[in-house]
Design a protein around this motif. Structure first.
Motif, short mmCIF file in Angstrom:
data_model
loop_
_atom_site.label_atom_id
_atom_site.label_comp_id
_atom_site.label_asym_id
_atom_site.label_seq_id
_atom_site.Cartn_x
_atom_site.Cartn_y
_atom_site.Cartn_z
N PRO A 44 71.68 63.27 48.50
CA PRO A 44 72.14 63.34 47.11
C PRO A 44 72.99 64.58 46.87
O PRO A 44 72.90 65.57 47.59
CB PRO A 44 70.83 63.42 46.32
N PRO A 45 73.84 64.53 45.82
CA PRO A 45 74.65 65.70 45.47
C PRO A 45 73.78 66.90 45.12
O PRO A 45 72.62 66.76 44.74
CB PRO A 45 75.44 65.22 44.25
N ASP A 46 74.36 68.08 45.26
CA ASP A 46 73.68 69.32 44.91
C ASP A 46 73.52 69.36 43.38
O ASP A 46 74.51 69.43 42.64
CB ASP A 46 74.50 70.52 45.39
N LEU A 47 72.28 69.32 42.93
CA LEU A 47 72.01 69.21 41.49
C LEU A 47 72.43 70.47 40.74
O LEU A 47 72.95 70.39 39.62
CB LEU A 47 70.52 68.92 41.27
N ILE A 48 72.20 71.62 41.33
CA ILE A 48 72.58 72.88 40.67
C ILE A 48 74.09 72.94 40.49
O ILE A 48 74.59 73.31 39.42
CB ILE A 48 72.06 74.09 41.46
N LYS A 49 74.83 72.56 41.52
CA LYS A 49 76.30 72.57 41.42
C LYS A 49 76.78 71.58 40.36
O LYS A 49 77.73 71.86 39.62
CB LYS A 49 76.92 72.22 42.78
N TRP A 50 76.12 70.42 40.27
CA TRP A 50 76.53 69.42 39.27
C TRP A 50 76.30 69.95 37.86
O TRP A 50 77.15 69.79 36.98
CB TRP A 50 75.74 68.12 39.49
N VAL A 51 75.13 70.57 37.62
CA VAL A 51 74.83 71.10 36.28
C VAL A 51 75.86 72.15 35.88
O VAL A 51 76.38 72.15 34.76
CB VAL A 51 73.40 71.69 36.24
N THR A 52 76.19 73.06 36.79
CA THR A 52 77.16 74.12 36.45
C THR A 52 78.57 73.54 36.30
O THR A 52 79.33 73.97 35.44
CB THR A 52 77.14 75.21 37.53
N LYS A 53 78.91 72.56 37.13
CA LYS A 53 80.23 71.91 37.04
C LYS A 53 80.42 71.23 35.68
O LYS A 53 81.53 71.20 35.13
CB LYS A 53 80.38 70.88 38.15
N GLU A 54 79.30 70.72 35.11
CA GLU A 54 79.38 70.01 33.84
C GLU A 54 79.19 70.95 32.64
O GLU A 54 78.91 70.50 31.53
CB GLU A 54 78.33 68.90 33.79
N GLY A 55 79.32 72.24 32.87
CA GLY A 55 79.28 73.20 31.77
C GLY A 55 77.93 73.82 31.52
O GLY A 55 77.76 74.56 30.54
N GLY A 56 76.95 73.52 32.38
CA GLY A 56 75.64 74.13 32.23
C GLY A 56 75.57 75.49 32.92
O GLY A 56 76.54 75.95 33.54
N PHE A 57 74.42 76.12 32.80
CA PHE A 57 74.20 77.42 33.43
C PHE A 57 72.90 77.39 34.21
O PHE A 57 71.88 76.88 33.72
CB PHE A 57 74.13 78.53 32.37
N VAL A 58 72.93 77.92 35.43
CA VAL A 58 71.73 78.09 36.23
C VAL A 58 71.74 79.52 36.76
O VAL A 58 72.72 79.95 37.39
CB VAL A 58 71.69 77.10 37.42
N HIS A 59 70.68 80.26 36.48
CA HIS A 59 70.60 81.64 36.93
C HIS A 59 70.76 81.69 38.45
O HIS A 59 70.16 80.86 39.17
CB HIS A 59 69.25 82.24 36.52
N PRO A 60 71.54 82.62 38.97
CA PRO A 60 71.78 82.69 40.42
C PRO A 60 70.51 82.82 41.26
O PRO A 60 70.51 82.46 42.44
CB PRO A 60 72.66 83.94 40.57
N ALA A 61 69.43 83.32 40.65
CA ALA A 61 68.19 83.50 41.40
C ALA A 61 67.33 82.24 41.45
O ALA A 61 66.32 82.21 42.15
CB ALA A 61 67.38 84.64 40.81
N VAL A 62 67.70 81.20 40.70
CA VAL A 62 66.91 79.96 40.66
C VAL A 62 67.36 79.01 41.75
O VAL A 62 68.55 78.68 41.84
CB VAL A 62 67.02 79.29 39.28
N LYS A 63 66.42 78.59 42.58
CA LYS A 63 66.73 77.71 43.71
C LYS A 63 65.76 76.52 43.73
O LYS A 63 64.65 76.60 43.23
CB LYS A 63 66.63 78.46 45.04
N ILE A 64 66.19 75.43 44.36
CA ILE A 64 65.31 74.27 44.60
C ILE A 64 64.61 74.47 45.93
O ILE A 64 65.25 74.82 46.93
CB ILE A 64 66.13 72.97 44.61
N ALA A 65 63.30 74.24 45.94
CA ALA A 65 62.54 74.43 47.18
C ALA A 65 61.32 73.52 47.17
O ALA A 65 60.92 73.02 46.12
CB ALA A 65 62.10 75.89 47.33
N GLN A 66 60.75 73.29 48.35
CA GLN A 66 59.50 72.53 48.43
C GLN A 66 58.41 73.31 47.70
O GLN A 66 58.25 74.51 47.90
CB GLN A 66 59.09 72.33 49.89
N SER A 67 57.68 72.60 46.84
CA SER A 67 56.61 73.23 46.10
C SER A 67 55.37 73.36 46.97
O SER A 67 54.96 72.41 47.63
CB SER A 67 56.29 72.41 44.85
N LEU A 68 54.77 74.54 46.95
CA LEU A 68 53.58 74.77 47.77
C LEU A 68 52.34 74.12 47.18
O LEU A 68 51.40 73.78 47.89
CB LEU A 68 53.34 76.29 47.93
#
Length: 482
Positions: free
Chosen positions: A35-59
């Protein structure tokens, strides 16, 4: 079980618009292999994601989540979604002009009971999933292919839940999905492809179940438009990326809705509630819910959930059995006196349309209506009981409002009622824990975890009432000695 097997057979069949019914591995795959990179899609569509927020496997859960890779101060904006990114089903009562496709979808949504609100938005989700070139495809393709909610459990694991109120809800949802599949077929049978809301694809119970699970486990009810009287309408919305935040009763983030200062349109934000450290997961509070709702809608169980409870039916014969087991003699449970019947009616436990569902556990320990009913039915002084404030009788913190002897009889009866409820489970907690140690996984593990938590609620209530009973007895002894 024949009906249940038929339901499961339909829900687990592979269809063009659905996927596997339950996860075959610890981490369910996503709809698209890459699937496409969700963070990149949100920012491309005018959204904001803090640079420190990442997608990862939840423990702590079987799936993906959001984490921070550096320290973040309290009050920091973590994610901002502009107004056009949330996926919602616009109000059916609005004055918006609808094309023929939307009109069909709205008509179908009107047939869905309000308690299954997730299915309404689920129709929109299925429509966008079937649409070639959907704006939301980068988001939808990142959704899990499978969900761990009980409608997708094998029949044996549905039985393994061992809890009648939840079994009722699971079977009710399964029956609805099968019936709604037929309604959709009848509604769409003569439509031409250009007017078909699902791209001329067949929609089956399995695809409907996938969509309902996707919405119930990920959507948030936020403010939408205002009614003419100024009241804000709650609108279920799927919030791309934000819905990857996991749950905690002690969240470190919260959702905020506010107007964008540039265009005055509503935007949705996630804001840090407290300082975050490196590798902290982003956690939201999904609500003060029982494990019934967490498992039904989200597909997980919360250990030691302070809002979990046990449902019982208020029943005179059951209370008679409990009082006999407790050594408390009272003929009033099955045949209350007229004055007691009047108070039971005020508690909505008697009369023309009583609500006979009562609960143990949660924030009250014992539901106030049940506590008041027992105090009244075991009362030796009619005048004192009749003159007592109903709210006082419903309060566990009110110390023996009808006398110590009455209170001790009430607590003994409640403890006996807990014992009876515990005996209704075919296995004991130790048996369940042994099964988990042997390596139960998937839906079997969830079913066992769920029933352990239900039994633990009963045990905790018994301990709490036993402490109160012991304290009452000690106070009574001191008074007698004095």
């Amino acid at each position: 079980m024949s009906t249940c097997k038929a339901i499961m057979s339909s829900l687990t069949h592979m269809r063009p618009l659905t996927c596997a019914a339950s996860a075959s591995s610890s981490y369910p795959s996503r709809l698209a292999p890459y699937p496409p990179d969700l963070i990149k899609w949100v920012t491309k569509e005018g959204g904001f994601v803090h640079p420190a927020v990442k997608i990862a496997q939840s423990l702590n859960s079987n799936g993906l989540g959001l984490v921070t890779n550096q320290q973040i101060p309290r009050g920091t904006d973590l994610i901002i979604l502009p107004h056009h990114l949330p996926l919602s089903f616009r109000s059916f009562d609005s004055d918006h002009t609808q094309d023929s496709v939307d009109s069909v979808l709205a008509q179908l949504a009107h047939r869905i009971p309000e308690e299954l609100w997730a299915m309404k938005l689920g129709l929109k989700l299925l429509q966008e999933r079937a649409k070639v070139g959907s704006f939301w495809w980068p988001y939808i393709s990142n959704l899990p292919e499978t969900y761990s909610v009980p409608i997708f459990f094998p029949g044996e694991d549905i039985k393994n839940l061992q809890y009648a109120p939840l079994l009722h809800q699971v079977n009710k949802r399964c029956r609805f999905l099968l019936d709604f599949e037929q309604e959709i077929k009848r509604a769409l049978v003569h439509l031409t492809p250009d007017k078909h809301p699902f791209g001329d694809q067949e929609v089956h119970a399995s695809s409907l179940g996938w969509a309902m699970a996707a919405v119930s486990s990920r959507a948030f009810r936020l403010y939408g438009s205002k009614r003419p009287d100024g009241v804000q309408i709650d609108v279920p919305m799927m919030l791309p990326l934000i819905d990857m935040c996991n749950h905690s009763f002690s969240p470190n983030a919260r959702i905020v809705q506010e107007r964008d200062t540039d265009n005055l349109k509503m935007q949705v934000k996630v804001v840090a509630e407290r300082e975050m450290k490196e590798d902290d997961p982003l956690l939201l509070n999904y609500g003060c819910l029982s494990n019934d709702f967490f498992l039904l809608d989200y597909g997980f169980v919360v250990d030691s959930n302070p809002y979990d409870h046990i449902e019982l039916k208020y029943d005179g014969a059951l209370l008679d059995a409990a009082s006999m087991a407790a050594g408390v003699s009272s003929p009033n449970f099955s045949a209350p006196a007229p004055w007691q019947e009047l108070i039971l009616s005020q508690l909505n436990l008697a009369g023309e349309a009583p609500d006979l569902k009562v609960t143990f556990g949660g924030q009250e320990i014992v539901e106030g209506r049940l506590l008041a009913a027992l105090r009244v039915l075991l009362a030796s002084n009619m005048e004192t009981a009749q003159n007592s404030d109903l709210n006082t009788l419903k309060s566990l913190s009110a110390e023996a409002p009808l006398g110590v002897a009455n209170e001790k009889a009430v607590f003994r009866t409640l403890i006996a009622l807990c014992v009876i409820a515990l005996e209704h489970f075919p296995t004991k907690i130790m048996d369940d824990e042994s099964l988990l140690k042997q390596g139960a996984s998937g839906s079997t593990e969830l079913a066992i975890q769920f029933r352990i938590q239900k039994k633990s609620v009963i045990v905790d209530v018994m301990r709490s009432l036993s402490r109160k009973l012991k304290l009452l007895s000690s106070k009574e002894s001191v008074t007698a000695e004095g």
